[in-house]
Design an enzyme around this catalytic site. Structure first.
Site, PDB file in Angstrom:
ATOM      1  N   HIS A 199       1.592   9.059  -1.560  1.00 13.65           N
ATOM      2  CA  HIS A 199      -0.508   9.089  -2.148  1.00 13.65           C
ATOM      3  C   HIS A 199      -0.101  10.199  -2.737  1.00 13.65           C
ATOM      4  O   HIS A 199      -1.002  10.338  -3.348  1.00 13.65           O
ATOM      5  CB  HIS A 199      -0.577   8.979  -0.433  1.00 13.65           C
ATOM      6  CG  HIS A 199      -1.096   8.284  -0.158  1.00 13.65           C
ATOM      7  ND1 HIS A 199      -1.900   6.685  -0.589  1.00 13.65           N
ATOM      8  CD2 HIS A 199      -1.055   7.537   1.585  1.00 13.65           C
ATOM      9  CE1 HIS A 199      -1.536   5.877   0.376  1.00 13.65           C
ATOM     10  NE2 HIS A 199      -0.720   5.926   1.625  1.00 13.65           N
ATOM     11  N   ASP A 236       5.420   0.810   1.991  1.00 18.19           N
ATOM     12  CA  ASP A 236       4.823   1.369   2.941  1.00 18.19           C
ATOM     13  C   ASP A 236       3.647   0.270   2.890  1.00 18.19           C
ATOM     14  O   ASP A 236       3.221  -0.036   1.676  1.00 18.19           O
ATOM     15  CB  ASP A 236       4.051   2.410   2.560  1.00 18.19           C
ATOM     16  CG  ASP A 236       3.174   3.354   3.218  1.00 18.19           C
ATOM     17  OD1 ASP A 236       3.807   3.959   4.435  1.00 18.19           O
ATOM     18  OD2 ASP A 236       1.766   3.243   3.179  1.00 18.19           O
ATOM     19  N   HIS A 270       0.643   0.827   3.203  1.00 18.34           N
ATOM     20  CA  HIS A 270      -0.293   1.238   1.172  1.00 18.34           C
ATOM     21  C   HIS A 270       0.022   1.867   0.746  1.00 18.34           C
ATOM     22  O   HIS A 270       0.881   1.979   0.065  1.00 18.34           O
ATOM     23  CB  HIS A 270      -1.352   2.572   2.053  1.00 18.34           C
ATOM     24  CG  HIS A 270      -1.328   2.914   3.417  1.00 18.34           C
ATOM     25  ND1 HIS A 270      -1.061   3.123   4.338  1.00 18.34           N
ATOM     26  CD2 HIS A 270      -2.173   2.833   4.585  1.00 18.34           C
ATOM     27  CE1 HIS A 270      -1.577   3.245   5.608  1.00 18.34           C
ATOM     28  NE2 HIS A 270      -2.021   2.624   5.409  1.00 18.34           N
ATOM     29  N   ASP A 296       4.868   1.510   8.429  1.00 20.22           N
ATOM     30  CA  ASP A 296       3.797   1.329   9.224  1.00 20.22           C
ATOM     31  C   ASP A 296       3.203  -0.098   9.339  1.00 20.22           C
ATOM     32  O   ASP A 296       2.402  -0.663   9.621  1.00 20.22           O
ATOM     33  CB  ASP A 296       2.406   1.995   8.619  1.00 20.22           C
ATOM     34  CG  ASP A 296       2.714   2.499   7.072  1.00 20.22           C
ATOM     35  OD1 ASP A 296       3.481   2.120   6.413  1.00 20.22           O
ATOM     36  OD2 ASP A 296       1.743   3.359   6.311  1.00 20.22           O
TER      37      ASP A 296
END
Ligand code: Q9C
Ligand code: ZN
Length: 350
Positions: free
Chosen positions: A168, A204, A206, A293
């Site tokens: 991120h 991931d 996200h 995740d």
């Protein structure tokens, strides 16, 4: 395979993150990495090593992050404590943001106040900056750089086993528990080591907004991400399917958003789509920001992968036949993170 292990990761230990008006216990905690290390003792699928102390790390960081952002991070903790000596006992979280010039805020008169500067360089209030964050993030980037160098030297697989995560973090901002974009550091180091085309396949839960942004206008690094639909899932403001790259990079970014609740069958079919796009790009090396995740038991995410599925994920990555660097990203079911991560690594070998 060589697994570069961040021995300083525990120096980054945030206490709480802001979530919907409440301070809640951090999900991105040191115990995550300890669970992976414990599982690697039970199943030694690789050799744990540390990066050399004399790597050209600062130069590698400046290849993907702006100098002013790196300076900000290096001094952040001291500046936070200077703002108020009582801050020494509190993690730094931003509470004021400039948003963008679109809202009429100025970007040409940066504030001196550290709380404001933190808002300038962070896009959420879920990423506590602590006394040891910079040391931990820096050493993690050294692991990513060392993993890239190992692959350049002929290793088929190398991993940066590190936290805080990285995908991120953008050219000049932190957020999403990330400070330095380890996957981008690795991809750029592979390019600088002489490889002409490098692909990034982010799995991931996200969207890998930082990595996408860093390489968005480039055709030498292809970025693909499979993730929760940003209309409902973090990081919300990037990760849509129509983001395909810009300028020279047009066509070199692929986003494959999936609805919350997606199970392995659909996720797997989407992985095949991403893998075909990677093959079409014909890269000389691959970087996999490996977030676990996507697991059904993850406390903050919404896909439904099971532990055994990660063996398949590892096998699929290996089938691309590319020299590959993996970086540990998310995965917040801490007790399951060891089995899930090592399942991927075991899958790589079978
Ligand atoms: N309380 C990575 O997986 N906020 N970052 C979620 C939950 C941010 C995740 C809110 C999630 C960031 C590397
Ligand atoms: Zn994640």
């Amino acid at each position: 395979m060589k697994i570069f292990h961040n021995t300083r990761h525990a120096e980054h230990a945030g206490r709480q993150e802001m979530f919907r008006g409440r301070l809640v216990d951090c999900h991105e905690v040191p115990q995550r990495l300890q669970h992976v290390l414990d599982e690697l003792v039970r199943r030694p699928v690789g050799t744990l090593v540390q990066p050399a102390a004399d790597l050209p790390l600062d130069a590698a960081l400046r290849r993907v992050h702006s100098a002013d952002y790196l300076d900000f991070l290096a001094r952040a903790w001291d500046d936070w404590v200077a703002l108020d000596p009582a801050n020494a006992l509190v993690d730094a979280l931003p509470s004021v943001w400039p948003l963008t010039a679109r809202h009429g805020f100025r970007t040409d008169a940066p504030p001196l106040n550290f709380a404001a500067r933190l808002g300038q360089y962070a896009f959420d209030s879920g990423t506590p900056l602590t006394a040891g964050s910079w040391a931990a993030a820096r050493e993690g980037a050294a692991c990513a750089l060392a993993a890239a160098q190992a692959v350049l030297a002929g290793e088929r697989f190398a991993m940066a086993l590190t936290r805080p995560p990285g995908h991120h973090a953008g050219p000049n901002y932190m957020g999403g528990y990330c400070f330095i974009n380890n996957g981008a550091v690795a991809a750029q180091a592979l390019r600088d080591g002489g490889l002409q085309r490098v692909a990034v396949l982010d799995v991931d839960y996200h969207h890998g907004n930082g990595t996408q942004t860093i390489f968005y206008e480039r055709s030498d690094v292809f970025t693909a991400s499979i993730h929760g639909d940003p209309r409902t899932e973090y990081p919300f403001f990037l990760g849509h399917a129509d983001e395909r790259g810009a300028g020279a990079g047009e066509g070199f970014n692929l986003n494959l958003p999936l609805p919350r609740g997606t199970g392995f069958e659909v996720w797997w079919a989407t992985l095949q789509t991403a893998m075909q796009a990677v093959r079409d790009f014909a890269p000389q090396a691959l970087v996999v920001p490996l977030g676990l995740d996507t697991f059904e038991g993850d406390p903050i995410s919404g896909f439904k992968l099971r532990s055994a599925d990660y063996l398949q994920v590892g096998r699929a990555i290996a089938q691309l036949g590319l020299p590959t660097v993996l970086t540990l990203e998310g995965g917040y079911a801490a007790a399951d993170l060891g089995v899930n991560t090592v399942n991927v690594l075991e899958g790589l070998r079978s």
